[in-house]
Motif scaffolding. Structure first.
Motif, PDB file in Angstrom:
ATOM      1  N   UNK A 116       0.844  -1.187   0.000  1.00  0.00           N
ATOM      2  CA  UNK A 116       0.000   0.000   0.000  1.00  0.00           C
ATOM      3  C   UNK A 116       0.881   1.239   0.000  1.00  0.00           C
ATOM      4  N   UNK A 117       0.802   2.040  -1.043  1.00  0.00           N
ATOM      5  CA  UNK A 117       1.612   3.255  -1.105  1.00  0.00           C
ATOM      6  C   UNK A 117       1.062   4.354  -0.211  1.00  0.00           C
ATOM      7  N   UNK A 118      -0.249   4.366   0.018  1.00  0.00           N
ATOM      8  CA  UNK A 118      -0.834   5.355   0.917  1.00  0.00           C
ATOM      9  C   UNK A 118      -2.135   4.798   1.493  1.00  0.00           C
ATOM     10  N   UNK A 119      -2.284   4.930   2.809  1.00  0.00           N
ATOM     11  CA  UNK A 119      -3.547   4.627   3.482  1.00  0.00           C
ATOM     12  C   UNK A 119      -4.234   5.956   3.753  1.00  0.00           C
ATOM     13  N   UNK A 120      -5.432   6.117   3.223  1.00  0.00           N
ATOM     14  CA  UNK A 120      -6.197   7.344   3.410  1.00  0.00           C
ATOM     15  C   UNK A 120      -7.281   7.081   4.455  1.00  0.00           C
ATOM     16  N   UNK A 121      -7.211   7.791   5.576  1.00  0.00           N
ATOM     17  CA  UNK A 121      -8.222   7.692   6.621  1.00  0.00           C
ATOM     18  C   UNK A 121      -9.123   8.913   6.572  1.00  0.00           C
ATOM     19  N   UNK A 122     -10.402   8.717   6.894  1.00  0.00           N
ATOM     20  CA  UNK A 122     -11.353   9.817   6.807  1.00  0.00           C
ATOM     21  C   UNK A 122     -11.454  10.604   8.110  1.00  0.00           C
ATOM     22  N   UNK A 123     -10.681  10.190   9.126  1.00  0.00           N
ATOM     23  CA  UNK A 123     -10.658  10.945  10.376  1.00  0.00           C
ATOM     24  C   UNK A 123      -9.367  10.641  11.117  1.00  0.00           C
ATOM     25  N   UNK A 124      -8.982  11.570  11.993  1.00  0.00           N
ATOM     26  CA  UNK A 124      -7.825  11.334  12.854  1.00  0.00           C
ATOM     27  C   UNK A 124      -8.061  10.109  13.727  1.00  0.00           C
ATOM     28  N   UNK A 125      -9.297   9.940  14.197  1.00  0.00           N
ATOM     29  CA  UNK A 125      -9.606   8.801  15.059  1.00  0.00           C
ATOM     30  C   UNK A 125      -9.412   7.478  14.314  1.00  0.00           C
ATOM     31  N   UNK A 126      -9.792   7.429  13.042  1.00  0.00           N
ATOM     32  CA  UNK A 126      -9.591   6.214  12.259  1.00  0.00           C
ATOM     33  C   UNK A 126      -8.104   5.928  12.084  1.00  0.00           C
ATOM     34  N   UNK A 127      -7.318   6.978  11.873  1.00  0.00           N
ATOM     35  CA  UNK A 127      -5.862   6.813  11.767  1.00  0.00           C
ATOM     36  C   UNK A 127      -5.284   6.267  13.073  1.00  0.00           C
ATOM     37  N   UNK A 128      -5.708   6.802  14.200  1.00  0.00           N
ATOM     38  CA  UNK A 128      -5.226   6.331  15.502  1.00  0.00           C
ATOM     39  C   UNK A 128      -5.608   4.871  15.710  1.00  0.00           C
ATOM     40  N   UNK A 129      -6.828   4.506  15.338  1.00  0.00           N
ATOM     41  CA  UNK A 129      -7.259   3.117  15.471  1.00  0.00           C
ATOM     42  C   UNK A 129      -6.363   2.192  14.661  1.00  0.00           C
ATOM     43  N   UNK A 130      -6.028   2.587  13.435  1.00  0.00           N
ATOM     44  CA  UNK A 130      -5.151   1.770  12.609  1.00  0.00           C
ATOM     45  C   UNK A 130      -3.756   1.640  13.189  1.00  0.00           C
ATOM     46  N   UNK A 131      -3.211   2.740  13.657  1.00  0.00           N
ATOM     47  CA  UNK A 131      -1.862   2.701  14.236  1.00  0.00           C
ATOM     48  C   UNK A 131      -1.827   1.839  15.495  1.00  0.00           C
ATOM     49  N   UNK A 132      -2.851   1.968  16.327  1.00  0.00           N
ATOM     50  CA  UNK A 132      -2.903   1.159  17.554  1.00  0.00           C
ATOM     51  C   UNK A 132      -3.004  -0.334  17.245  1.00  0.00           C
ATOM     52  N   UNK A 133      -3.601  -0.657  16.103  1.00  0.00           N
ATOM     53  CA  UNK A 133      -3.714  -2.057  15.696  1.00  0.00           C
ATOM     54  C   UNK A 133      -2.437  -2.574  15.052  1.00  0.00           C
ATOM     55  N   UNK A 134      -1.425  -1.707  14.921  1.00  0.00           N
ATOM     56  CA  UNK A 134      -0.154  -2.120  14.352  1.00  0.00           C
ATOM     57  C   UNK A 134      -0.071  -2.023  12.850  1.00  0.00           C
ATOM     58  N   UNK A 135      -1.017  -1.299  12.223  1.00  0.00           N
ATOM     59  CA  UNK A 135      -0.994  -1.118  10.764  1.00  0.00           C
ATOM     60  C   UNK A 135      -0.079   0.064  10.471  1.00  0.00           C
TER      61      UNK A 135
END
Length: 391
Positions: free
Chosen positions: A145-164
């Motif tokens: 994946x060259x770029x993951x586009x999240x529609x909110x800061x909260x979604x980005x935080x959720x992804x990072x916390x999951x180790x993505x």
């Protein structure tokens, strides 16, 4: 002087209804209007294929056979999508939501610049042993994946916390502020509802009838609202797999309106719009409702807090899966007309300033330019809208 054509973009989406389909539709049309060579691959059903059925839309469609969930058919679905990709030969692939993200990245494996937009993470939607499996997949797929586009800061935080891990960009959802604009409440009710609804306190929920959207929680809350405020009415707009079960929970003060293309008119008919989701990335329905000048009540899931004007959060945010708090929030707004009007005005201004679909399209274009390097594009203004009264 001739302009060089824009990049060839292939959007891949398994959701063909609801918010994700609307995001893909709006984005594809906006990109085509700037001269990009835009293609969409999705199942040939639901609302999304209409983006290429419109004669002047400039978007080319490619039917892709895919079920909603992974299963034994996944290998065939990946092969089918690989054939679509080979025919289109895109410069960039933009995969929307979990199933399309799974199939596209397996088909491509990094051979073409790839953008993945989860629109709420798949591991939030499942439980048991499936949740860690989906988290593991998202971690592994990030390498393709060259770029993951999240529609909110909260979604980005959720992804990072999951180790993505990987390169992220946060781009809030946007709506068409010309299509979703204030209008007369009384006029909308005359079009949609019987005369008995003309003066009834009216709550509207727009969304697919499924566990994610939490209409079962809303119906449990509604019993208390209807008891405390006789004459109040609730309308559920949409269809989905939970329709029959929800009808069993509903009383005579609840109307099931079914699916419709004209959700804007339903927002205008409402006194309050509610969305009691269990999880989201950033839901479109509250943004659309605020663009129509209506106050909203939403659950405090990913993206909800960011989608609201900060001053409105005390009135609009409730915990998920909490019928009692949801009922109190709805009653407070239904009983306070001046507050509803003020929240509606602030919501409209907030969407104009932060969630115009043109802003979203321009931000996505900037991501593409980082990956591909073409000249920037200019997104044309939507048709002028007229602010209407809401009486």
């Amino acid at each position: 002087m001739r302009h060089s054509p824009g990049p060839r973009i292939l959007h891949v989406s398994r959701p063909v209804e609801g918010g994700v389909a609307q995001v893909v539709t709006d984005l594809a049309r906006a990109q085509a209007a700037t001269g990009a060579d835009v293609h969409v691959a999705c199942p040939d059903e639901g609302m999304l294929p209409r983006v290429w059925d419109t004669a002047d839309g400039g978007v080319r469609g490619h039917p892709w056979t895919a079920s909603r969930s992974p299963g034994p058919q996944l290998a065939a679905e990946v092969r089918d999508l690989a054939r679509v990709i080979a025919r289109v030969r895109p410069a960039l692939v933009h995969a929307h939501s979990a199933k399309a993200g799974l199939a596209a990245r397996l088909a491509l494996r990094g051979r073409v610049p790839t953008v993945f937009q989860p629109h709420a993470w798949s591991f939030e939607a499942v439980g048991g042993v499936t949740a860690p499996l989906t988290r593991c997949w998202e971690r592994r797929a990030a390498r393709w994946t060259d770029r993951i586009v999240c529609v909110s800061e909260a979604e980005w935080i959720t992804g990072r916390r999951a180790g993505v891990t990987g390169a992220y960009t946060v781009i809030p959802n946007g709506v068409d502020v010309a299509r979703f604009a204030p209008g007369r409440r009384s006029e909308a009710r005359r079009r949609l509802l019987p005369d008995s609804f003309a003066r009834a306190p009216l709550v509207v929920c727009v969304g697919r009838l499924c566990r994610q959207k939490g209409q079962d929680v809303l119906l449990r809350a509604w019993a208390a609202v209807a008891e405390a405020l006789p004459g109040a009415r609730l309308v559920l707009v949409g269809d989905g797999p939970d329709a029959a079960g929800l009808r069993d929970l509903a009383d005579t003060t609840v109307t099931f309106a079914g699916a419709t293309d004209d959700t804007a008119c339903w927002y205008r008919a409402a006194d309050v719009v509610v969305l009691p989701s269990r999880w989201e990335g950033m839901a479109l329905a509250p943004l659309e409702a605020m663009a129509c000048g209506r106050p909203v009540v939403v659950t405090d899931v990913d993206g909800a807090r960011e989608s609201l004007p900060p001053a409105d959060r005390a009135h609009a945010l409730v915990p998920p899966s909490d019928p009692a708090t949801l009922a109190r929030a709805l009653l407070a707004l239904l009983r306070d007309g001046p507050l509803r009007a003020e929240l509606g005005r602030r919501g409209r201004r907030h969407v104009l300033d932060h969630h115009d679909a043109r802003r979203t399209a321009s931000a996505i274009d900037a991501v593409y330019r980082e990956l591909l390097g073409p000249a920037p594009t200019t997104y044309p203004a939507t048709a002028k809208y007229r602010e209407c009264t809401t009486t």
